[in-house]
Design a protein around this motif. Structure first.
Motif, short mmCIF file in Angstrom:
data_model
loop_
_atom_site.label_atom_id
_atom_site.label_comp_id
_atom_site.label_asym_id
_atom_site.label_seq_id
_atom_site.Cartn_x
_atom_site.Cartn_y
_atom_site.Cartn_z
N ALA A 115 0.81 -1.22 0.00
CA ALA A 115 0.00 0.00 0.00
C ALA A 115 0.84 1.27 0.00
CB ALA A 115 -0.93 0.00 1.22
N GLY A 116 2.15 1.13 0.30
CA GLY A 116 3.02 2.29 0.39
C GLY A 116 2.76 3.13 1.62
N LEU A 117 2.30 2.48 2.71
CA LEU A 117 1.92 3.18 3.94
C LEU A 117 2.55 2.51 5.15
CD1 LEU A 117 -1.92 3.62 3.38
CD2 LEU A 117 -0.22 5.45 3.32
N PRO A 118 2.84 3.29 6.21
CA PRO A 118 3.14 2.66 7.49
C PRO A 118 1.92 1.85 7.92
CG PRO A 118 3.64 5.01 7.55
CD PRO A 118 2.87 4.76 6.28
N LEU A 119 2.15 0.73 8.59
CA LEU A 119 1.04 -0.15 8.93
C LEU A 119 0.00 0.55 9.78
CD1 LEU A 119 -0.28 -2.90 8.80
CD2 LEU A 119 1.14 -3.62 10.73
N TYR A 120 0.42 1.41 10.72
CA TYR A 120 -0.57 2.05 11.60
C TYR A 120 -1.53 2.91 10.78
CZ TYR A 120 1.77 6.66 11.56
OH TYR A 120 2.31 7.87 11.20
N GLN A 121 -1.05 3.50 9.67
CA GLN A 121 -1.94 4.28 8.81
C GLN A 121 -2.87 3.38 8.01
OE1 GLN A 121 0.48 6.98 6.51
NE2 GLN A 121 0.68 8.42 8.20
N HIS A 309 1.98 -0.65 16.10
CA HIS A 309 1.22 -0.22 14.91
C HIS A 309 -0.28 -0.44 15.13
CE1 HIS A 309 4.06 1.00 11.75
NE2 HIS A 309 4.89 0.09 12.21
N LEU A 310 -0.64 -1.61 15.65
CA LEU A 310 -2.04 -1.88 15.96
C LEU A 310 -2.57 -0.88 16.97
CD1 LEU A 310 -4.68 -3.60 16.25
CD2 LEU A 310 -3.43 -4.92 17.99
N ALA A 311 -1.85 -0.72 18.07
CA ALA A 311 -2.32 0.13 19.17
C ALA A 311 -2.50 1.58 18.73
CB ALA A 311 -1.34 0.04 20.33
N ALA A 312 -1.58 2.07 17.92
CA ALA A 312 -1.65 3.47 17.48
C ALA A 312 -2.79 3.71 16.51
CB ALA A 312 -0.33 3.88 16.84
N SER A 313 -3.27 2.67 15.88
CA SER A 313 -4.25 2.84 14.81
C SER A 313 -5.68 3.00 15.29
CB SER A 313 -4.18 1.65 13.84
OG SER A 313 -4.76 0.47 14.40
N GLN A 314 -5.98 2.62 16.55
CA GLN A 314 -7.36 2.51 17.01
C GLN A 314 -7.66 3.42 18.20
OE1 GLN A 314 -9.55 0.35 15.28
NE2 GLN A 314 -7.75 0.29 13.93
N PRO A 315 -8.73 4.22 18.12
CA PRO A 315 -9.06 5.12 19.24
C PRO A 315 -9.50 4.42 20.50
CG PRO A 315 -10.76 5.23 17.54
CD PRO A 315 -9.62 4.44 16.96
N ASN A 316 -10.04 3.19 20.40
CA ASN A 316 -10.51 2.48 21.59
C ASN A 316 -9.37 1.85 22.37
OD1 ASN A 316 -12.91 1.56 23.14
ND2 ASN A 316 -12.15 -0.47 22.60
#
Length: 368
Positions: A115-121, A309-316
């Motif tokens: 995707a050309g993106l950092p995983l968190y994005q 990466h997972l943790a940074a991606s989600q507001p909950n």
């Protein structure tokens, strides 16, 4: 982007100090790295530490599961067909969640690169910095107070304190000593690692509440399979209760959420079998109004980078327990997350943000 090869690479890094919990004592971080290479030459990386007393996984079982069971099923699949790949991965073998998690991480690394993106994005992009707590392992009260003071001096403002060994009175004394030493400012959260019985937990937590020790939360106070006991503790204490070992899968999460058996859930990739399943747990928890923490086992920075990466991606996901790499004698991972004291910065490179040349050196070193 079809999968051409899946390889395993054993690594070991000593800790700077023995890490003790109610379940085990660790002096060296062992792990199995997983390298997935696609037909176009892209490489994705994952990590699986052996945590016998929690997941049941050993280095031997991880190696066998990846090389002899999972790899033959995934070779030739196109990682862009992610649901097909993850469905095959989860159905490949019963349990063996750490082995699955390492493969899942590597696939997500490849998806981010594609995707050309950092995983968190790619996963949501909610934030690009997070802050970790630091864990105080179980020792006598004086030593734990010394350790806690040192971590606060080093700039950490949330302590995760291990309890659950010995008499309940000993645990209370440990927390009292730490609170007196660090003052009222830092947050203190406790992790009993299943070390208490339900009534003992209610008694101990009540004593701490009455003493004004100001505990943020209590993690997994009772045995993992004692959902009745977990619910009892949650219903009879004011301090929030977090489920950890009681929740491996989304089905486990639904069971504790439907019963209101906890106030919070700790998600670990090594329990869930990877990011794909961890996202389901978090989504369920969010529906029930329950916030999550993402934590880890004793892992190197590779596995923690995927979890971050997972943790940074989600507001909950509102709490972060990613101090394990800071306990190691040295860092063997090229790239990934960057620690600035308690602040963790997510890498801006694609996928996990690893440096491929540096990771290849790890492989060559392991082969020698």
């Amino acid at each position: 982007m079809r999968i051409r090869s899946i390889e395993t690479i054993p690594v070991a890094v000593p800790l700077t100090k023995s890490f003790k919990t109610a379940l085990r004592t660790v002096t060296t971080a062992y792990a199995m790295y997983v390298k997935i290479t696609t037909e176009d030459g892209r490489v994705g990386w994952g990590e699986a530490p052996p945590t016998h007393v929690i997941t049941g996984d050993s280095l031997g079982s991880i190696t066998y599961a990846v090389n002899e069971v999972i790899a033959p099923l995934l070779l030739g699949l196109d990682v862009r067909n992610r649901e097909e790949v993850f469905r095959m991965l989860q159905r490949s073998i019963v349990r063996n969640t750490s082995a699955k998690a390492a493969v899942d991480m590597a696939i997500h690394d490849l998806l981010g690169q594609l995707a050309g993106l950092p995983l968190y994005q790619l996963l949501g992009g909610f934030r690009k910095t997070i802050e970790t707590d630091f864990t105080v392992s179980v020792n006598d009260a004086a030593e734990m107070a010394d350790d806690a003071e040192r971590y606060i001096t080093d700039g950490f403002n949330v302590l995760k304190v291990k309890v659950g060994i010995g008499d309940i009175g000993d645990d209370i004394e440990r927390i009292r000593a730490i609170r007196e030493r660090v003052g009222s400012g830092p947050k203190i959260r406790l992790d009993a690692n299943q070390g208490w019985k339900p009534k003992e937990a209610v008694f101990a937590i009540g004593k701490m509440e009455d003493a004004g020790l100001d505990i943020e939360l209590i993690e997994q106070p009772v045995a993992a399979d004692d959902i009745d006991g977990l619910q009892y503790v949650t219903n009879h204490t004011i301090t929030p209760i977090m489920a950890d070992e009681s929740v491996f899968s989304a089905k486990d999460a639904l069971r504790v959420l439907e019963r209101r058996a906890c106030d919070l859930i700790n998600i670990k990739l090594m329990k869930s079998g990877g990011i794909h399943e961890a996202l389901k747990i978090n989504a369920l928890a969010e529906i029930y109004g329950v916030e999550c923490m993402v934590g880890s086992m004793i892992e190197t920075k590779l596995g923690i980078t995927a979890a971050a990466h997972l943790a940074a991606s989600q507001p909950n996901i509102t709490r972060f327990d990613f101090d394990a790499p800071l306990m190691l004698a040295h860092d063997i991972v090229a790239g990934g997350i960057v620690y600035e004291g308690r602040v963790i910065r997510l890498p801006e490179g694609t996928g996990l943000g690893l440096h491929q040349e540096g990771m290849e050196r790890i492989e060559k070193g392991a082969a020698q």
